[in-house]
Design an enzyme around this catalytic site. Structure first.
Site, PDB file in Angstrom:
ATOM      1  N   SER A 209       0.821  -1.199   0.000  1.00  9.62           N
ATOM      2  CA  SER A 209       0.000   0.000   0.000  1.00  9.62           C
ATOM      3  C   SER A 209       0.862   1.259   0.000  1.00  9.62           C
ATOM      4  O   SER A 209       1.625   1.469  -0.929  1.00  9.62           O
ATOM      5  CB  SER A 209      -0.960  -0.061   1.179  1.00  9.62           C
ATOM      6  OG  SER A 209      -2.119   0.678   0.920  1.00  9.62           O
TER       7      SER A 209
ATOM      8  N   ASP B 244      -9.681  -3.824  -5.092  1.00  4.84           N
ATOM      9  CA  ASP B 244      -9.023  -3.273  -3.906  1.00  4.84           C
ATOM     10  C   ASP B 244      -9.750  -1.998  -3.482  1.00  4.84           C
ATOM     11  O   ASP B 244      -9.943  -1.096  -4.296  1.00  4.84           O
ATOM     12  CB  ASP B 244      -7.568  -2.962  -4.239  1.00  4.84           C
ATOM     13  CG  ASP B 244      -6.738  -2.629  -3.018  1.00  4.84           C
ATOM     14  OD1 ASP B 244      -7.181  -1.816  -2.184  1.00  4.84           O
ATOM     15  OD2 ASP B 244      -5.623  -3.171  -2.899  1.00  4.84           O
TER      16      ASP B 244
ATOM     17  N   HIS C  41      -7.519  -5.822   0.072  1.00  7.32           N
ATOM     18  CA  HIS C  41      -6.428  -4.872  -0.112  1.00  7.32           C
ATOM     19  C   HIS C  41      -5.094  -5.612  -0.062  1.00  7.32           C
ATOM     20  O   HIS C  41      -4.760  -6.217   0.942  1.00  7.32           O
ATOM     21  CB  HIS C  41      -6.508  -3.820   0.989  1.00  7.32           C
ATOM     22  CG  HIS C  41      -5.520  -2.711   0.821  1.00  7.32           C
ATOM     23  ND1 HIS C  41      -5.142  -2.204  -0.404  1.00  7.32           N
ATOM     24  CD2 HIS C  41      -4.812  -2.007   1.741  1.00  7.32           C
ATOM     25  CE1 HIS C  41      -4.265  -1.224  -0.226  1.00  7.32           C
ATOM     26  NE2 HIS C  41      -4.046  -1.107   1.064  1.00  7.32           N
TER      27      HIS C  41
END
Length: 538
Positions: A247, A479, A507
């Site tokens: 991320s 996501d 995610h």
């Protein structure tokens, strides 16, 4: 109340997950959520994005400046850090790289040495995202024990908490009681008075951060954190950096590659961010990403016998309307939670709880049960647990510094998404179009950097990392926090980017159940063979 965030978690409530969180003052595209934006503010953002597409992050000189030699040549004093199998140390980096003789920042480092047998491949640095997530916590709780044994056998697993985060001179802005009040603040104001209360909350938060760390607050950018990672690479004795970032950790890793393309080794960027987007566009596209994830949850929910939002005949859009109606009811009258501190479930806390569960489909059952309790039994405890997990609130009422570091980095890396409540109101139609359920709250949450006490030092830009070896960029099609388009964009910007796609929910993708994804990444880490660009897994 949310802030831009991409943090990889190992737990949501009682549900174990490999998800990563990126929320609200950050983040399919806005267009995929219902067409092109038409407001003047959105048009300006589009122009800004176009201009950013022409700006590329410049690589630093290959030779290490002499004034940084002492940092690159330091020796780490490894010690036992209380967790079996792990060692800890403290590393120094210059507070200000432009003035490296005027003070240090001390960074916490941890490692778990390669277990063998087989050839040792060096160090594998991991980062869970955030910004603000503790890389050391992630290493000790997940990566150092949960990464594939073949990877752990051949690499020393290493983590450094970035400056201002967790064990590395953490920024603190509010105490526990103040944070409780902050997280309950209404982010869907109904009138000028409530909008003023929200602005006051943002100002109090920002002032607290500024008072706590006036010098450090100016030096917690992603560029500086990436430069810290290069010092660590050298101190560990590695010629090139091997790295897995999730991320926000993809932005950190890509930034490293852009600054040091000749030192970038095997880099995995999982749940990728697009560095070329301005803050408002990032926020809007993340809002659309949460809507995509919610639609997937809604379709699954109505198939289950315990779905409190509808039955098999209920459309996903109606599920969203039912949830929004529940949020509106909470706005008028919060429900009890049985919390020892007397907290009730407000609209803002409930929304945060639902968003937290969007990061991993493994939490959907927990979300259905929590919604059922709140909607039908007047018991908000389950959603409060999800919300507390998102904010990293402990049972004793204390909070980690995740949200403080999160805002500190985000507000330094990019100019604020909005400058005033009026700009938010103008943009509301775009956000509500992107997500009828979450759009309003996420738009108002994007106002937080407007009152930051430090001017931003970053700007949107492309990262090309010309000359770097193949870099694996991983994107998940549904996501919620880092929309799949961002992975496509980053892989396209990087001169050596290889896009690896997971067709699924949640995610990030590595270590979340796809043998195809895991095999591709493990092969890359262990043998240096990157997957074919465009490879897709399910």
């Amino acid at each position: 109340m949310h802030t831009r965030r991409t943090h990889r978690r190992t737990r949501i409530g009682r549900t174990r997950t490999g998800a990563t969180l990126l929320a609200a003052a950050l983040l399919a595209t806005a267009c995929s959520a219902g067409g092109a934006s038409t407001s003047a503010g959105a048009a300006a953002e589009a122009v800004g994005a176009t201009q950013a597409a022409k700006i590329a992050l410049a690589a630093l000189p290959r030779a290490t400046p002499s004034e940084l030699a002492a940092y690159y040549e330091q020796k780490l004093g490894w010690r036992d850090c209380g967790v079996p199998g792990f060692q800890c140390a403290t590393m120094k980096a210059p507070l200000d790289y432009a003035k490296p003789t005027e003070g240090d920042v001390r960074l916490a480092v941890a490692r778990k040495k390669a277990t063998g047998p087989g050839e040792r491949l060096g160090s594998l640095l991991v980062n869970p995202g955030g910004p603000g997530g503790s890389a050391i916590g992630y290493l000790q709780q997940y990566a150092g024990i949960g990464y594939p044994k073949e990877v752990r056998a051949q690499y020393d697993m290493v983590a450094v908490d970035p400056r201002g985060v967790a064990r590395s001179e953490p920024i603190e802005c509010l105490d526990g009681r103040e944070m409780d009040a902050y997280t309950r603040t209404d982010v869907t104001p109904d009138d000028e008075g409530e909008a003023g209360q929200l602005v006051d909350a943002y100002k109090e938060f920002a002032e607290g951060c500024g008072a706590d760390a006036p010098k450090l607050l100016r030096h917690v950018s992603t560029v500086e954190a990436a430069r810290d990672m290069d010092i660590l690479r050298a101190v560990l004795g590695d010629e090139k950096l091997t790295y897995v970032g999730a991320s926000y950790g993809t932005f950190l890793g890509a930034t490293y590659a852009g600054l040091f393309p000749d030192r970038a080794g095997r880099l995995v960027l999982d749940g990728a961010m697009d560095p070329s987007l301005p803050a408002r566009r990032l926020n809007l596209e993340q809002t659309a990403g949460f809507e995509t994830a919610f639609q997937s949850f809604a379709k699954d929910c109505v198939k289950q016998p315990d779905c409190p939002l509808g039955d098999k005949n209920t459309t996903p859009d109606q599920v969203g309307k039912n949830l929004k109606a529940f949020f509106d009811d909470l706005d008028a009258e919060p429900v009890p939670t049985g919390d020892a501190d007397g907290r009730k479930l407000t609209e803002s806390l409930a929304t945060t709880g639902v968003i937290a569960a969007m990061y991993d489909e493994g939490a959907w059952q927990q979300l259905r049960e929590s919604l059922t309790s709140a909607m039908k039994e007047n018991d908000g405890a389950g959603l409060l647990v999800l919300s507390d997990s998102y904010y990293e609130r402990e049972a004793d009422g204390s909070y980690s510094n995740l949200m403080f570091a999160n805002a500190s980095v985000n507000c330094l890396d990019l100019p604020a998404a909005f400058a005033s409540p009026g700009e938010v109101r103008d943009a509301l139609p775009d956000f509500e179009k992107a997500s009828p359920v979450f759009g309003e709250g996420l738009a108002w949450s994007s106002l937080n950097c407007a009152y930051w006490p430090v001017e931003p030092t970053g700007e949107p830009h492309r990262i090309e990392a010309a000359g770097a070896t193949p870099i694996v960029v991983v994107g998940t099609t549904r996501d919620p926090a880092t929309p799949y388009r961002w992975a496509e964009a980053l892989a396209g910007q990087l001169s050596s980017g290889r896009l690896l796609t997971y067709e699924g929910d949640g995610h990030t993708a590595y270590g979340r159940g796809s043998a195809c994804i895991d095999t591709a990444i493990n092969t890359y880490l262990l043998r240096g063979t990157a997957p074919e660009d465009g490879k897709r897994c399910s």
